[in-house]
Scaffold this motif. Structure first.
Motif, PDB file in Angstrom:
ATOM      1  N   GLU A  30     -20.807 -54.544 -40.732  1.00  0.00           N
ATOM      2  CA  GLU A  30     -19.766 -55.117 -39.876  1.00  0.00           C
ATOM      3  C   GLU A  30     -18.406 -54.504 -40.193  1.00  0.00           C
ATOM      4  OE1 GLU A  30     -19.674 -57.093 -37.150  1.00  0.00           O
ATOM      5  OE2 GLU A  30     -21.843 -56.830 -37.251  1.00  0.00           O
ATOM      6  N   GLU A  31     -18.187 -54.238 -41.500  1.00  0.00           N
ATOM      7  CA  GLU A  31     -16.887 -53.670 -41.901  1.00  0.00           C
ATOM      8  C   GLU A  31     -16.656 -52.320 -41.230  1.00  0.00           C
ATOM      9  OE1 GLU A  31     -18.726 -54.861 -45.260  1.00  0.00           O
ATOM     10  OE2 GLU A  31     -18.145 -56.534 -43.952  1.00  0.00           O
ATOM     11  N   ASP A  34     -15.487 -52.926 -37.759  1.00  0.00           N
ATOM     12  CA  ASP A  34     -14.114 -53.455 -37.794  1.00  0.00           C
ATOM     13  C   ASP A  34     -13.109 -52.341 -38.087  1.00  0.00           C
ATOM     14  OD1 ASP A  34     -15.038 -55.926 -37.244  1.00  0.00           O
ATOM     15  OD2 ASP A  34     -14.878 -56.702 -39.300  1.00  0.00           O
ATOM     16  N   GLU A  38     -10.139 -50.843 -35.696  1.00  0.00           N
ATOM     17  CA  GLU A  38      -8.740 -50.768 -36.132  1.00  0.00           C
ATOM     18  C   GLU A  38      -8.179 -49.361 -35.999  1.00  0.00           C
ATOM     19  OE1 GLU A  38      -7.638 -52.346 -40.038  1.00  0.00           O
ATOM     20  OE2 GLU A  38      -8.793 -54.134 -39.458  1.00  0.00           O
TER      21      GLU A  38
END
Ligand code: GDP
Length: 299
Positions: A30-31, A34, A38
């Motif tokens: 998930e990171e 994300d 960004e």
């Protein structure tokens, strides 16, 4: 092309960092998604396009059973390239001796400069260009176009400030046909906020053009300043669909670290990017090539 895209340096830093971060991942977490979101937002790819890209990549990752960041990185490159569509050269008339391009854009976007750059480029390619100063609302705009015309040796047809743009275009068509020009570029009003007025004005201009050039105008281009980012896009989007826009010129891409804006423009407006402006000089206009652009960002 590589050398001419050197101006992308600051944008390139964003993308190569993004690319590195993604590739460092041995697994898809998930990171990772994300972080990627960004980075896309930081490069001014814009919220809609960035989120669409993430969804698309996640879907592909599942379908193609991707396991590593490197695979995602390759897919990202592919998706970014396909967002930009094919190279889109200017459309010239096949039936009329005269091709007509209309150019619109808000004040300060770089419209006048871009028109001069286009005229210069086309002249160098062997075309005989005439310019029409039909942005009659601002006296300074008329003068500025005349100064450019003298500098690049291209005639500028103009009338006094506040005269009827239709009359200027009428004059310009006669002048262009008389002197055997094959291209007429019309500098059209930049008052985008008065959407209805602009649409009415464009309708009128189209009618006048089509009397003499039945298949014209051949391009309706909007000039957008890359440094104003998502705001400029919002403004363009509100009317782009209604006026038959055929292409975009993105200016001042040299002055920003956020060249990712190009992806948002292509995705949001749904019309091809025709040129990018890379500086203040007359030679600083490059026909847009999606593939080289994306390659330059990732190398
Ligand atoms: P207009 O009001 O839309 O006609 O804008 P101008 O053509 O007068 O341009 C406004 C300013 O932006 C001028 O100082 C131009 O030199 C500058 N400009 C236009 N295009 C570019 C570009 O691609 N790069 C850079 N760095 N400056 C540009």
């Amino acid at each position: 092309a590589e050398q001419r895209l050197g101006f992308l340096g600051r944008t390139r830093q964003f993308f190569s960092r993004m690319s590195q971060t993604v590739q460092e991942n041995d697994t898809l977490t998930e990171e990772l998604w994300d972080e990627l979101l960004e980075s896309l937002l930081a490069a001014d790819v814009g919220p809609n396009t960035s989120m669409w890209l993430i969804d698309r990549l996640r879907q592909r990752a599942e379908e193609e059973q991707m396991r590593t960041g490197s695979q995602v990185q390759r897919a990202l490159r592919e998706e970014l390239t396909s967002l930009l569509d094919q190279p889109s050269p200017l459309r010239f008339s096949k039936q009329s001796p005269l091709t007509v391009f209309l150019v619109i854009g808000v004040n300060g976007s770089g419209k006048t400069t871009s028109i001069a750059k286009m005229a210069h480029l086309l002249t160098r390619e062997g075309h005989k260009v005439t310019l029409a100063a039909a942005d009659t609302f601002r006296a300074a705009a008329i003068d500025q176009l005349k100064v450019w015309g003298e500098r690049i040796g291209v005639p500028v047809i103009s009338q006094s400030p506040n005269s009827d743009p239709g009359a200027v275009v009428y004059d310009a068509i006669q002048a262009a046909l008389t002197r055997g020009s094959d291209v007429l570029i019309v500098d059209t009003a930049g008052r985008l906020h008065t959407k209805n007025n602009l649409m009415e004005e464009l309708k009128k201009l189209n009618k006048i053009i089509q009397k003499f050039v039945p298949d014209g105008p051949h391009e309706l281009l909007i000039v957008i300043d890359a440094t104003t980012g998502q705001n400029a896009l919002l403004q363009a989007r509100t009317f782009a669909a209604n006026i038959g826009l055929t292409g975009v010129i993105i200016t001042k891409i040299d002055g920003t670290a956020k060249g990712g804006f190009a992806f948002a423009v292509a995705d949001d407006l749904g019309v091809p990017i025709k040129f990018i402006g890379t500086g203040e000089k007359v030679g600083d206009l490059i026909p847009f090539e999606p593939k080289s652009f994306v390659e330059a960002l990732f190398t």
